[in-house]
Design an enzyme around this catalytic site. Sequence first.
Site, PDB file in Angstrom:
ATOM      1  N   GLU A 244      26.064  17.326   0.807  1.00  0.00           N
ATOM      2  CA  GLU A 244      25.115  17.249  -0.304  1.00  0.00           C
ATOM      3  C   GLU A 244      24.541  15.831  -0.404  1.00  0.00           C
ATOM      4  OE1 GLU A 244      26.953  19.038  -3.731  1.00  0.00           O
ATOM      5  OE2 GLU A 244      25.386  18.264  -5.037  1.00  0.00           O
ATOM      6  N   ARG A 270      -9.593   3.479  -9.818  1.00  0.00           N
ATOM      7  CA  ARG A 270      -9.626   2.992 -11.209  1.00  0.00           C
ATOM      8  C   ARG A 270     -10.171   1.559 -11.253  1.00  0.00           C
ATOM      9  NH1 ARG A 270      -9.921   4.170 -16.551  1.00  0.00           N
ATOM     10  NH2 ARG A 270      -8.715   2.682 -17.808  1.00  0.00           N
ATOM     11  N   GLN A 281      -3.360  -8.447  -7.563  1.00  0.00           N
ATOM     12  CA  GLN A 281      -2.143  -8.571  -6.754  1.00  0.00           C
ATOM     13  C   GLN A 281      -0.912  -7.995  -7.451  1.00  0.00           C
ATOM     14  OE1 GLN A 281      -2.302 -12.749  -5.818  1.00  0.00           O
ATOM     15  NE2 GLN A 281      -3.353 -12.370  -3.894  1.00  0.00           N
TER      16      GLN A 281
END
Length: 381
Positions: A244, A270, A281
Amino acid sequence: MDFAWSNEQLELREAAKNFALAELNDGVRERDQRSEFNLEGWRKCADFGIHGLPIPVDYGGMGADTLTTVAVLESLGYGCVDNGLIFSVNAHMWTLEVPLLNFGSKEQKARYLPLLCSGTIIGGNAMTESGSGSDAYSLQTTAERRRDKYVLNGSKIFVSNGSIGDLIVVYATTDRSLGPNGICGFLVERNFSGFQVGKPLEKMGLRTSPMAELFFDNCEVPVDNRLGTERSGKSLFAHSMNWERACILASAVGAMQRLLEKSIQYARDRKQFGQAIGKFQLVASKIVDMKMRVDQSRAALYQTAWLQSTGKSTFLEAALVKLTISENWVRCAEDAIQIHGGYGYMVESEVERELRDALGSKLYSGTSEIQRVIAASLLGL
Ligand SMILES: Cc1cc2nc3c(=O)[nH]c(=O)nc-3n(C[C@H](O)[C@H](O)[C@H](O)COP(=O)(O)OP(=O)(O)OC[C@H]3O[C@@H](n4cnc5c(N)ncnc54)[C@H](O)[C@@H]3O)c2cc1C
């Protein structure tokens, strides 16, 4: 270690991605709000072969090696935004199918594996109890042998697929005085007498993956349904958890890649202060950090899967890969929200759900603290 993919592997990865994009994404936002499982999507995944990826062809599986399996799950995670559905598939594979394949009798495998691979029945495992989570081996559910049956009494909590499961590996103790060595695993069918499913548990994330409490009130389990020998529950569970931890977050690597690409696109589109926000940055560095985390997670995943397939001990690597991917996934989802600004906080953006889904990965299959405890002890501390 060779991670150059064959054409066959590349085709399978591409097919899994395209399948997920085309078939699994309709109505996820609504299902998340209603905490609803996508049974149709489950069946489609089974038809594609996902459920049977690591299971031999003789038992109805695809017979894929571990590296191929995680690579396909990664592609599935990239294409499918329903992290809950994928989590349910993973619970089914790693906590039931694989332990059954490795510890089950010939009869048990022949009886259940084809049904599990075809998705006809749904599985999971039940270890956690209200008083035993991280300290899993201190469980209180008992199994008493009475002639050709075991009689189980107790309860389990946080069982993934618990409310929809047909077959669950239930861990119980046959002798409390033996501590962890008294633990045994049982294949419990939904219709066994004395087995009861509690109300579904509502979760913060992975809401499309059903979870429930389970109750055992003189639940009768045929001796033939004991998984492994009477004293093998501890190694059965350890084996199951190892697989798992090594593989369950393969799809999360795909999900992180998706978040990265979505964030890059948003940062290009955007505009604020007259330019694309990606030109700032402080925004760009978040994206670079996301890229580092995805690449680091992917490398750790492939390395662990490769090691797992060599049959070498991977307890340290499995704990570390689980820790690495879960923490990276959460941080990637946080960064994605930050890059999307207020829109990322809105349900409609489908970014906030990714963070809710990712957070669970620091808890299930052993918390991040427990992975660190395991790793520290394997490092000799
Ligand atoms: C989404 C999800 C799915 C799950 N699915 C299943 C399932 O299918 N089957 C199943 O059996 N269980 C399942 N679980 C349960 C899961 O395995 C447990 O929640 C987990 O092991 C932690 O146990 P707990 O919740 O009781 O927390 P606790 O063990 O009570 O831990 C509480 C806090 O204490 C910390 N802590 C505990 N011990 C130590 C220690 N020694 N050192 C440092 N810190 C420690 C933990 O890290 C945690 O922060 C699931 C849980 C979640 C969230």
